[in-house]
Design an enzyme around this catalytic site. Structure first.
Site, mmCIF file in Angstrom:
data_model
loop_
_atom_site.group_PDB
_atom_site.id
_atom_site.type_symbol
_atom_site.label_atom_id
_atom_site.label_comp_id
_atom_site.label_asym_id
_atom_site.label_seq_id
_atom_site.Cartn_x
_atom_site.Cartn_y
_atom_site.Cartn_z
ATOM 1 N N GLU A 35 -16.265 -11.587 -10.756
ATOM 2 C CA GLU A 35 -16.478 -12.430 -11.934
ATOM 3 C C GLU A 35 -16.090 -11.701 -13.224
ATOM 4 O O GLU A 35 -15.543 -12.304 -14.142
ATOM 5 C CB GLU A 35 -17.934 -12.899 -11.981
ATOM 6 C CG GLU A 35 -18.243 -13.879 -10.849
ATOM 7 C CD GLU A 35 -19.685 -14.348 -10.830
ATOM 8 O OE1 GLU A 35 -20.473 -13.935 -11.707
ATOM 9 O OE2 GLU A 35 -20.024 -15.138 -9.940
ATOM 10 N N LYS A 94 -24.368 -20.582 -21.367
ATOM 11 C CA LYS A 94 -23.772 -21.885 -21.066
ATOM 12 C C LYS A 94 -23.753 -22.792 -22.304
ATOM 13 O O LYS A 94 -24.408 -22.489 -23.324
ATOM 14 C CB LYS A 94 -24.545 -22.528 -19.907
ATOM 15 C CG LYS A 94 -24.429 -21.727 -18.588
ATOM 16 C CD LYS A 94 -25.086 -22.467 -17.420
ATOM 17 C CE LYS A 94 -24.962 -21.681 -16.124
ATOM 18 N NZ LYS A 94 -25.503 -22.436 -14.956
ATOM 19 N N TYR A 136 -16.295 -21.434 -10.233
ATOM 20 C CA TYR A 136 -17.380 -21.882 -9.360
ATOM 21 C C TYR A 136 -16.869 -22.326 -7.986
ATOM 22 O O TYR A 136 -17.552 -23.097 -7.296
ATOM 23 C CB TYR A 136 -18.163 -23.013 -10.025
ATOM 24 C CG TYR A 136 -19.220 -22.530 -11.019
ATOM 25 C CD1 TYR A 136 -20.297 -21.749 -10.594
ATOM 26 C CD2 TYR A 136 -19.168 -22.869 -12.364
ATOM 27 C CE1 TYR A 136 -21.272 -21.308 -11.472
ATOM 28 C CE2 TYR A 136 -20.141 -22.434 -13.260
ATOM 29 C CZ TYR A 136 -21.192 -21.661 -12.804
ATOM 30 O OH TYR A 136 -22.173 -21.235 -13.665
ATOM 31 N N ASN A 189 -29.005 -25.042 -17.757
ATOM 32 C CA ASN A 189 -29.979 -23.957 -17.553
ATOM 33 C C ASN A 189 -29.618 -22.644 -18.261
ATOM 34 O O ASN A 189 -29.992 -21.563 -17.827
ATOM 35 C CB ASN A 189 -30.277 -23.767 -16.060
ATOM 36 C CG ASN A 189 -29.083 -23.285 -15.270
ATOM 37 O OD1 ASN A 189 -28.001 -23.132 -15.812
ATOM 38 N ND2 ASN A 189 -29.285 -23.035 -13.993
ATOM 39 N N HIS A 226 -25.674 -18.045 -16.895
ATOM 40 C CA HIS A 226 -25.197 -17.657 -15.566
ATOM 41 C C HIS A 226 -25.259 -16.145 -15.464
ATOM 42 O O HIS A 226 -25.008 -15.445 -16.451
ATOM 43 C CB HIS A 226 -23.746 -18.102 -15.352
ATOM 44 C CG HIS A 226 -23.089 -17.411 -14.188
ATOM 45 N ND1 HIS A 226 -23.231 -17.850 -12.907
ATOM 46 C CD2 HIS A 226 -22.364 -16.263 -14.120
ATOM 47 C CE1 HIS A 226 -22.593 -17.010 -12.096
ATOM 48 N NE2 HIS A 226 -22.054 -16.040 -12.813
HETATM 49 P P1 RTP Z 1 -25.710 -19.309 -11.872
HETATM 50 O O1 RTP Z 1 -24.744 -19.143 -10.720
HETATM 51 O O2 RTP Z 1 -25.251 -20.334 -12.889
HETATM 52 O O3 RTP Z 1 -26.097 -18.004 -12.479
HETATM 53 O O4 RTP Z 1 -27.075 -19.928 -11.311
HETATM 54 P P2 RTP Z 1 -27.862 -19.537 -10.001
HETATM 55 O O5 RTP Z 1 -27.201 -18.380 -9.306
HETATM 56 O O6 RTP Z 1 -29.299 -19.405 -10.380
HETATM 57 O O7 RTP Z 1 -27.688 -20.843 -9.131
HETATM 58 P P3 RTP Z 1 -26.532 -21.232 -8.073
HETATM 59 O O8 RTP Z 1 -27.198 -21.592 -6.788
HETATM 60 O O9 RTP Z 1 -25.454 -20.200 -8.056
HETATM 61 O O10 RTP Z 1 -25.956 -22.581 -8.699
HETATM 62 C C1 RTP Z 1 -25.032 -22.560 -9.755
HETATM 63 C C2 RTP Z 1 -25.436 -23.567 -10.798
HETATM 64 O O11 RTP Z 1 -25.319 -24.877 -10.251
HETATM 65 C C3 RTP Z 1 -26.350 -25.696 -10.768
HETATM 66 N N1 RTP Z 1 -27.166 -26.209 -9.679
HETATM 67 N N2 RTP Z 1 -27.551 -27.440 -9.621
HETATM 68 N N3 RTP Z 1 -28.752 -29.878 -8.835
HETATM 69 C C4 RTP Z 1 -28.913 -28.786 -8.078
HETATM 70 O O12 RTP Z 1 -29.565 -28.781 -7.064
HETATM 71 C C5 RTP Z 1 -28.283 -27.561 -8.511
HETATM 72 N N4 RTP Z 1 -28.336 -26.413 -7.886
HETATM 73 C C6 RTP Z 1 -27.617 -25.557 -8.624
HETATM 74 C C7 RTP Z 1 -27.201 -24.871 -11.684
HETATM 75 O O13 RTP Z 1 -26.793 -25.098 -13.021
HETATM 76 C C8 RTP Z 1 -26.877 -23.455 -11.262
HETATM 77 O O14 RTP Z 1 -27.049 -22.560 -12.333
HETATM 78 MG MG MG Z 2 -25.141 -18.348 -8.830
#
Ligand code: RTP
Ligand code: MG
Length: 141
Positions: A128, A11, A51, A114, A117
């Protein structure tokens, strides 16, 4: 375990920190091959489409704005159990909760910034990878 492919994105925060090579070394150290790779500045429409699954979530606009705040490094990783292996290397979404030694624990600043991804399941991995790479771009395969 089957050989899988997964989509990884470094990112904007981690690209700005100049740690692409250090993150690539972790993929390679875990036996994952980088079989396609490119750096790209995403448009808002591209980030929103990527997204789309999170469209209804309260963090959607912040997530999209962050993902277009600078270039991202996008790669296809291939290896045994690549999808879960990459998620293990990444660590928890919130870097404060990420296990020591994971990419997010070491390089991420916040739940928004973070660092990486990674696809979370075989279906999303296939979608994806196809979103960003044509068959011809994937190492000639
Ligand atoms: P990613 O998709 O980026 O690999 O991350 P992830 O699976 O660990 O998390 P996901 O639930 O898919 O959420 C996508 C991205 O959205 C942001 N996020 N912000 N503020 C919040 O509560 C929140 N929750 C998620 C994070 O940057 C996350 O990587
Ligand atoms: Mg995710």
């Amino acid at each position: 375990m089957a050989v899988e492919r997964t989509l990884s994105i470094i990112k904007p925060d981690a690209v700005a920190k100049n740690v692409i090579g250090q993150i690539y070394a972790r993929f390679e150290g875990a036996g994952l091959k980088i079989i396609a790779s490119k750096q790209k500045q995403l448009s808002r429409a591209e980030a929103e489409a990527f997204y789309a699954v999170h469209k209804a979530r309260p963090f959607f606009n912040d997530l999209v704005s962050f993902m277009i705040s600078g270039p991202v490094q996008i790669q296809v990783l291939e290896g045994e159990g690549a999808i879960l292996k990459n998620r293990d290397l990444m660590g928890a979404t919130d870097p404060k909760k990420a296990e020591k030694g994971t990419i997010r624990a070491d390089f991420a600043d916040s739940i928004d910034a973070n660092a990486v991804h990674g696809s979370d399941a075989p279906e999303t991995a296939a979608q994806e990878v196809a979103f960003f790479f044509s068959g011809l771009e994937i190492n000639g395969r």
